[in-house]
Design a protein around this motif. Structure first.
Motif, PDB file in Angstrom:
ATOM      1  N   SER A 149     -30.297  14.772  58.267  1.00 46.28           N
ATOM      2  CA  SER A 149     -29.178  15.782  57.940  1.00 46.28           C
ATOM      3  C   SER A 149     -29.632  16.677  57.025  1.00 46.28           C
TER       4      SER A 149
ATOM      5  N   ILE B  46     -31.828  19.789  58.162  1.00 44.60           N
ATOM      6  CA  ILE B  46     -31.319  20.678  59.143  1.00 44.60           C
ATOM      7  C   ILE B  46     -31.337  22.080  58.506  1.00 44.60           C
TER       8      ILE B  46
ATOM      9  N   PHE C 220     -29.279  18.112  65.677  1.00 37.25           N
ATOM     10  CA  PHE C 220     -29.284  16.847  65.224  1.00 37.25           C
ATOM     11  C   PHE C 220     -29.271  15.519  65.739  1.00 37.25           C
TER      12      PHE C 220
ATOM     13  N   SER D 217     -28.490  12.092  66.018  1.00 37.38           N
ATOM     14  CA  SER D 217     -27.598  11.070  65.255  1.00 37.38           C
ATOM     15  C   SER D 217     -27.868   9.645  65.841  1.00 37.38           C
TER      16      SER D 217
ATOM     17  N   PHE E 232     -23.248  12.057  57.835  1.00 32.87           N
ATOM     18  CA  PHE E 232     -24.317  12.864  58.075  1.00 32.87           C
ATOM     19  C   PHE E 232     -24.156  14.063  59.086  1.00 32.87           C
ATOM     20  N   ILE E 233     -23.411  13.572  60.387  1.00 30.32           N
ATOM     21  CA  ILE E 233     -23.089  14.768  61.412  1.00 30.32           C
ATOM     22  C   ILE E 233     -22.365  15.809  60.698  1.00 30.32           C
TER      23      ILE E 233
ATOM     24  N   GLU F   6     -22.404  16.960  57.638  1.00 33.98           N
ATOM     25  CA  GLU F   6     -23.342  17.653  56.844  1.00 33.98           C
ATOM     26  C   GLU F   6     -24.565  18.336  57.615  1.00 33.98           C
ATOM     27  N   ALA F   7     -24.831  17.822  58.757  1.00 37.26           N
ATOM     28  CA  ALA F   7     -25.787  18.661  59.517  1.00 37.26           C
ATOM     29  C   ALA F   7     -25.179  19.850  60.105  1.00 37.26           C
TER      30      ALA F   7
END
Length: 540
Positions: A85, A88, A94, A96, A103-104, A106-107
């Motif tokens: 992430s 990106i 992204f 995952s 993390f998702i 943040e991406a």
């Protein structure tokens, strides 16, 4: 006058240089999901050449896979596929692999335009491609396309072995640059394009994670790099970090005790390294190592052998050595090549022979062998005015430590001190061996911490002590104090080897990563003696 012809389905578009740039920009900003294939044909008066337009056609990647699409892809332009992430940027997809919502999110904040995932993510603000069972097949397709679009234009060398991967990768890179070739070296020290470290947000694994690796391949294509040289660790191969990416030359250096607990024994450890054979088109084999020889005997691939035996394709011989220099002679067919390097032990003749064998496997003839340098943290000397020879080395296996101390003992006139430890949550089997080697060669072995991680440092040192001659071992848990102790004991003419960390710039304790440098501790000590710094100045 040059023209550009784009073939797409039944439509042909002719362009001249005037509107090429705008058209190409429009193509690259078009949703990939709409397109299956582009072929770019470029012609001018002197030559015809054929290339792919540089895109990853999503429909090709998804063909044959079980997947669902959630959201509107009509206005999505895809730049890269990234699984970290923090890497990106705007336009990336992204990937995952853990479905971790932190993390998702943040991406997406960093600009991800879509998420590739194994399960549906509720309340996701960008479109999703859901591949519930075929993520590995997607990765293999992406690997194949990366090679077809970019990597097929670049020769790739993969190097495996318990010891020497970093040194051989560095030597291969230096020899290629001596031949005026552009080269990217990927490994423990980082990613280097023609000697310059890349500042990309790449992870620090010896073998880069797959999605980092394909970024580097694309970068090398764009920069017209001729060769990629990479370290292929056992864990990296087992984790499929290279996936099914073709390797032009696979190099096998040796086998020793390392990562045994991770792999569950020597047999699976060897099998993990042998995965490199399946990716390779040509093998370079150390004929002095029994395991490497067994690989050569089992393969149908072409093999280039190196070693001391007179029947090898590349033969190395030590001609002469002093405390400062060691001279080598290499026989390549009927040709003799001579060179010298800093005296770092006879074993580095084998590492240089491996690099020369790679050149032979690539079909590159060396007319003159210019001197090569050891990479950072490999028997690196720290200059000082006290007359003490201080060496910092990455040696963290019994074989590597024995090679380094054995080289030192060939010219040592006085005492030899070694500072070392063993990593926590790593191979317990090698600790006793490290202790045996240290007290066999050194006057005193000062045993200390080296990335204890989540393991009790007392237990680690107890394992090491089982192999030591107790009258030659000193325990000092604090690594900085252990180094300072060795330096304070040593007198003019003595040698101090600080082993295990080499180039590393941190100490890992539990889940803390603490800045720490063996180099800085040594330099600060001698700086204080010389009066150039005071005790109040920060040290490591």
């Amino acid at each position: 006058m040059s023209t550009l012809m784009i073939l797409h389905s039944n439509t042909t578009i002719l362009l001249n240089n005037h509107n090429l740039i705008n058209f190409t920009r429009d193509i690259l900003n078009t949703p990939f999901i709409r397109y299956k294939e582009f072929i770019l044909l470029y012609a001018n008066i002197q030559e015809w050449c054929r290339e792919w337009i540089i895109i990853y056609p999503l429909k090709e990647l998804l063909k044959g896979l079980q997947y669902e699409i959630s959201g509107d892809f009509q206005n999505v332009s895809i730049n890269r596929c990234i699984d970290h992430s923090k890497q990106i940027t705007v336009g990336d997809v992204f990937v995952s692999q853990t479905n971790n919502r932190i993390f998702i999110d943040e991406a997406i904040r960093r600009g991800a335009v879509a998420i590739l995932t194994e399960c549906f993510i509720p309340d996701c603000m960008v479109p999703q491609i859901i591949i519930p069972t075929d993520m590995h097949h997607f990765k293999r397709k992406l690997s194949t396309l990366t090679y077809e679009l970019y990597g097929s234009k670049i020769k790739t060398i993969g190097i495996t072995g318990t010891n020497g991967k970093t040194t051989v990768a560095s030597f291969v890179g230096q020899l290629l640059r001596q031949q005026k070739k552009s080269v990217c070296v990927i490994g423990t020290l980082g990613v280097f394009e023609n000697g310059n470290r890349l500042d990309h947000y790449l992870r620090s694994n010896t073998t880069l994670p797959f999605y980092d690796f394909i970024q580097v391949v694309k970068y090398c294509y764009e920069k017209k790099v001729d060769y990629i040289v990479l370290e292929a660790s056992s864990q990296g191969l087992l984790d499929q970090r290279l996936c099914n990416y073709p390797i032009d030359v696979g190099v096998f250096l040796n086998i020793g005790k390392d990562h045994i607990e991770f792999h569950g024994g020597m047999v699976p450890y060897k099998k993990s390294k042998e995965l490199l054979v399946l990716l390779s088109k040509h093998l370079v084999i150390n004929d002095d190592d029994a395991w490497c020889k067994s690989i050569a005997e089992k393969t149908y691939l072409p093999v280039t052998r190196f070693g001391e035996n007179q029947k090898n394709d590349v033969i190395y011989q030590k001609v002469d050595y002093t405390k400062e220099k060691i001279k080598y002679k290499f026989l390549v067919g009927k040709k003799a090549l001579h060179t010298e390097m800093t005296n770092s032990g006879y074993y580095n003749g084998s590492n240089l022979a491996a690099a020369i064998a790679v050149m032979k496997a690539l079909g590159i003839s060396i007319e003159e062998l210019k001197p090569v340098k050891l990479p950072k943290g490999r028997l690196e000397r720290i200059e000082n005015e006290q007359g003490i020879e201080v060496l910092i080395d990455y040696a963290h296996t019994p074989d590597a430590l024995e090679a380094s101390l054995g080289a030192i003992k060939t010219y040592a006139k006085k005492e030899v001190y070694v500072v070392f430890g063993c990593g926590g949550n790593r191979d317990r089997q090698k600790r006793r061996g490290m202790g045996e080697v240290a007290t066999k060669y050194a006057t005193k072995a000062i045993i200390t911490n080296d990335n204890p991680r989540y393991e009790n440092p007392v237990d680690i040192i107890a394992d090491i002590l089982q192999g030591t001659k107790r009258d030659k071992a000193i325990v000092e848990m604090d690594r900085k104090q252990a180094i300072l102790l060795a330096l304070s004991i040593a007198t003019r003419g003595d040698i101090v080897l600080i082993a295990g960390k080499g180039h590393e710039q941190e100490q890992i304790v539990n889940d803390l990563v603490v800045p720490f440098s063996d180099h800085e501790v040594v330099k600060s000590y001698f700086g204080e003696l010389a009066g150039s710094i005071t005790k109040n100045d920060p040290v490591a």
